[in-house]
Write an enzyme that holds these catalytic residues in place. Structure first.
Site, PDB file in Angstrom:
ATOM      1  N   LYS A 181       0.843  -1.203   0.000  1.00 49.86           N
ATOM      2  CA  LYS A 181       0.000   0.000   0.000  1.00 49.86           C
ATOM      3  C   LYS A 181       0.878   1.253   0.000  1.00 49.86           C
ATOM      4  CE  LYS A 181      -1.646   2.569   3.109  1.00 49.86           C
ATOM      5  NZ  LYS A 181      -1.275   3.827   2.426  1.00 49.86           N
ATOM      6  N   CYS A 291      14.144   9.737   7.628  1.00 47.79           N
ATOM      7  CA  CYS A 291      13.964   9.313   9.026  1.00 47.79           C
ATOM      8  C   CYS A 291      15.247   9.309   9.844  1.00 47.79           C
ATOM      9  CB  CYS A 291      13.350   7.928   9.030  1.00 47.79           C
ATOM     10  SG  CYS A 291      14.279   6.774   8.000  1.00 47.79           S
TER      11      CYS A 291
HETATM   12  P1  NAD Z   1       2.528   8.147   8.173  1.00 52.83           P
HETATM   13  O1  NAD Z   1       2.741   7.281   9.357  1.00 52.83           O
HETATM   14  O2  NAD Z   1       1.509   9.197   8.266  1.00 52.83           O
HETATM   15  O3  NAD Z   1       2.138   7.256   6.910  1.00 52.83           O
HETATM   16  C1  NAD Z   1       2.979   6.208   6.460  1.00 52.83           C
HETATM   17  C2  NAD Z   1       2.129   5.191   5.727  1.00 52.83           C
HETATM   18  O4  NAD Z   1       1.263   4.548   6.649  1.00 52.83           O
HETATM   19  C3  NAD Z   1       1.207   5.767   4.671  1.00 52.83           C
HETATM   20  O5  NAD Z   1       1.110   4.838   3.613  1.00 52.83           O
HETATM   21  C4  NAD Z   1      -0.115   5.899   5.401  1.00 52.83           C
HETATM   22  O6  NAD Z   1      -1.213   5.876   4.525  1.00 52.83           O
HETATM   23  C5  NAD Z   1      -0.097   4.687   6.289  1.00 52.83           C
HETATM   24  N1  NAD Z   1      -0.807   4.792   7.572  1.00 52.83           N
HETATM   25  C6  NAD Z   1      -0.933   5.870   8.370  1.00 52.83           C
HETATM   26  N2  NAD Z   1      -1.598   5.540   9.497  1.00 52.83           N
HETATM   27  C7  NAD Z   1      -1.864   4.216   9.409  1.00 52.83           C
HETATM   28  C8  NAD Z   1      -2.521   3.287  10.268  1.00 52.83           C
HETATM   29  N3  NAD Z   1      -3.035   3.643  11.454  1.00 52.83           N
HETATM   30  N4  NAD Z   1      -2.615   2.000   9.873  1.00 52.83           N
HETATM   31  C9  NAD Z   1      -2.087   1.605   8.695  1.00 52.83           C
HETATM   32  N5  NAD Z   1      -1.484   2.450   7.828  1.00 52.83           N
HETATM   33  C10 NAD Z   1      -1.368   3.736   8.187  1.00 52.83           C
HETATM   34  O7  NAD Z   1       3.971   8.728   7.825  1.00 52.83           O
HETATM   35  P2  NAD Z   1       4.358   9.714   6.624  1.00 52.83           P
HETATM   36  O8  NAD Z   1       4.046  11.096   7.050  1.00 52.83           O
HETATM   37  O9  NAD Z   1       3.840   9.229   5.336  1.00 52.83           O
HETATM   38  O10 NAD Z   1       5.946   9.495   6.591  1.00 52.83           O
HETATM   39  C11 NAD Z   1       6.810  10.164   7.393  1.00 52.83           C
HETATM   40  C12 NAD Z   1       7.198   9.351   8.607  1.00 52.83           C
HETATM   41  O11 NAD Z   1       7.823   8.133   8.210  1.00 52.83           O
HETATM   42  C13 NAD Z   1       8.221  10.046   9.460  1.00 52.83           C
HETATM   43  O12 NAD Z   1       7.905   9.918  10.822  1.00 52.83           O
HETATM   44  C14 NAD Z   1       9.511   9.310   9.154  1.00 52.83           C
HETATM   45  O13 NAD Z   1      10.482   9.391  10.149  1.00 52.83           O
HETATM   46  C15 NAD Z   1       9.019   7.942   8.958  1.00 52.83           C
HETATM   47  N6  NAD Z   1      10.002   7.159   8.202  1.00 52.83           N
HETATM   48  C16 NAD Z   1      10.688   6.167   8.836  1.00 52.83           C
HETATM   49  C17 NAD Z   1      11.664   5.444   8.165  1.00 52.83           C
HETATM   50  C18 NAD Z   1      12.429   4.349   8.836  1.00 52.83           C
HETATM   51  O14 NAD Z   1      12.989   3.510   8.135  1.00 52.83           O
HETATM   52  N7  NAD Z   1      12.485   4.286  10.147  1.00 52.83           N
HETATM   53  C19 NAD Z   1      11.923   5.718   6.837  1.00 52.83           C
HETATM   54  C20 NAD Z   1      11.217   6.747   6.219  1.00 52.83           C
HETATM   55  C21 NAD Z   1      10.238   7.442   6.917  1.00 52.83           C
END
Ligand code: NAD
Length: 483
Positions: A181, A291
């Site tokens: 997704k 991240c």
């Molecule tokens: P987000 O958590 O809002 O969304 C990430 C993904 O999860 C999207 O596809 C979203 O639709 C989905 N999602 C959101 N809530 C969900 C839920 N309750 N259940 C299932 N799916 C859900 O994050 P974002 O704003 O898209 O991305 C930025 C974040 O990602 C930052 O916090 C960043 O640090 C983190 N990140 C982490 C890594 C890592 O490897 N640790 C890498 C890149 C980004």
């Protein structure tokens, strides 16, 4: 399907399928604020169909489910070749949607997935998927490692292709199947990827793609047909997903947010001509929307003003502009909401008494686009919101420390533990300090995840590891057959 900006179907079961719902996802360009196009928004029925297709592929003993590791490895290499053919399209699609500077997209998004596919194909060929161990009580045990099953993979918008590959590359090596997704902010690249999957002869249903928002993600996470969840995203979403997976006893890998420290030791070489590129990569890569970045710069008190001048000079020198311009170093924030978030943290930093040394506003060259100037705050206390919370933009905080113990204590005074870096001209000194940092990964005089080494976080940065043999193990389930 390549690069068409209006899509009508979803990639499910190895073919293009009409969506169940009528919803659409429209992507707005962060560069121009104009609509780039739209794709169908996945509905629950699409997830049901994708999970069913993934299950059918997984259990097909005459197809994917019966393939040897060598056959899977061959298919993965074909997929890498097909992605190579489309690397320009992938880089273009990612940059145009999320504002990643195209030069970075070309180096990472258009390359890392193939690197991972080829690495894991090699690993699949040599991996001991089963072994017989002599028993202590007589007899012996056949220990097998079987694919975990159908994986629900959820990725964010910041590195949509690489972070998907962090999951499917080891997963395919293991023999798992996928419902991926993508985030609603980055969907067009997933169509280019789907085309590569089809062209590579990956069997039908092994990879299915259903774009949608968080509700659809939550539906996928809790779906009864899913055997494992692999998630990259925010810590808030990760918490909610881990609660659901805990209730369901469902294995889950969580790669979450970070607020890492870049510790400049008192013997660091601060010549930007030598280390500018590395410091940029470790602290500001992808417009600060990465991240693992070391967004807390820890500077020794004796060299504090020198560090502030160096970082200020670096940030002020960066070329801010349209992400598709190959000379751009800092593009726009991915969404207007993301820019609001970054600007609200800049206001908090000022309100808390941090000293702005450069940036802090919007660049003047254009009215369009969600740009934020690269911003440096000096005189930051580690307790300020800008030092404790993930901003996810080009904003760095410089914090003073007195001695290595103090630096380590400040670095570790964080809810997060994902990345970090140590800057020094004494390798052993750097490694000694790196060992004391409470974090899943640390770089010395640079930061770049290595595909062969485990990547992931502790505390609010996540659970589990991706990459390396550990990343493959995360898609395998062990079984002991006592002989
Ligand atoms: P987000 O958590 O809002 O969304 C990430 C993904 O999860 C999207 O596809 C979203 O639709 C989905 N999602 C959101 N809530 C969900 C839920 N309750 N259940 C299932 N799916 C859900 O994050 P974002 O704003 O898209 O991305 C930025 C974040 O990602 C930052 O916090 C960043 O640090 C983190 N990140 C982490 C890594 C890592 O490897 N640790 C890498 C890149 C980004």
């Amino acid at each position: 399907m390549t690069n068409a900006i209006e899509q009508d179907s979803l990639f499910i079961g190895g073919g293009w399928r009409s969506p169940e719902g009528s919803g659409r996802i429209t992507v707005i360009s962060p560069n121009t604020e104009q609509a780039l196009g739209s794709v169908p928004e996945g509905a629950e029925g699409d997830i049901d169909a994708a999970v069913a297709a993934a299950r059918a592929a997984f259990t097909d003993r005459s197809g994917w489910g019966g393939w040897t590791a060598a056959q899977r490895a061959d298919a993965m290499e074909r997929l890498a070749d097909e992605l190579d053919k489309r690397s320009a399209d992938l880089a273009q699609a990612v940059s145009s949607q999320n504002g990643m500077p195209i030069a970075i997209a070309q180096q990472l998004e258009a390359v890392f997935p193939q690197l991972l596919l080829r690495y894991y194909a090699g690993l699949a060929r040599e991996y001991p998927f089963e072994e017989t161990r002599p028993g202590l009580l007589g007899g012996s045990t056949l220990v097998t490692a079987e694919a975990v099953g159908v994986v629900g993979a959820i990725v964010p918008w910041n590195f949509p292709q690489a972070l998907a590959a962090f999951k499917y590359a080891p997963g395919l090596a293991a023999g798992a199947t996928f419902v991926l997704k993508p985030s609603p902010e980055t969907v067009f690249d997933s169509y280019v990827f789907a085309e590569a999957v089809a062209a590579a002869g990956i069997p039908d249903g092994v990879i299915n793609i259903v774009p949608g928002g968080r509700e659809l993600g939550a539906y996928l996470v809790a779906h009864p047909g899913i055997d494992k969840v692999a998630f990259t995203g925010s810590s808030a979403a990760g918490r909610s997903i881990s609660e659901v997976c805990g209730r369901l006893f469902r294995p889950v890998t969580l790669e979450l947010g970070g607020k890492s420290a870049a510790i400049i030791l008192d013997d660091a070489d601060l010549d930007l001509a030598k280390i500018g590129e590395q410091i940029f990569g470790a602290t500001l890569l992808n417009n600060g929307q990465t991240c693992f970045l070391g967004t807390r710069i820890l500077a020794p008190a004796a060299r504090y003003s020198e560090v502030v001048d160096t970082l200020t000079g670096l940030a002020a020198s960066l070329q801010v502009g349209d992400a598709l311009d190959p000379t751009t170093q800092i593009g726009p924030m991915a969404t207007s909401r993301q820019r609001e978030r970054v600007e609200s943290y800049i206001a908090k930093g000022k309100g808390d008494g941090a000293r702005l040394t450069t940036g802090g506003g919007r660049p003047e060259f254009t009215e369009q686009g969600w740009f934020v100037e690269p911003t440096i705050f000096a005189d930051v206390d580690n307790n300020y919101a800008i030092a404790q919370e993930e901003i996810f933009g080009p904003v760095l905080s410089i914090i003073s420390y007195d001695g290595d113990d103090d630096a380590v204590a400040i670095a570790n005074a964080s809810d997060y533990g994902l990345g970090g870096s140590v800057w020094t001209s004494d390798h052993d000194h750097g490694v000694a300090v790196a060992r004391r940092i409470a974090s899943g990964t640390v770089g010395i005089n640079a930061y770049l995840p290595d595909p062969t080494a485990p990547f992931g976080g502790i505390k609010a940065s996540g659970i589990g590891r991706e990459l390396g043999p550990e990343g493959l193990a995360a898609y395998l389930v062990k079984k002991s057959i006592y002989l």
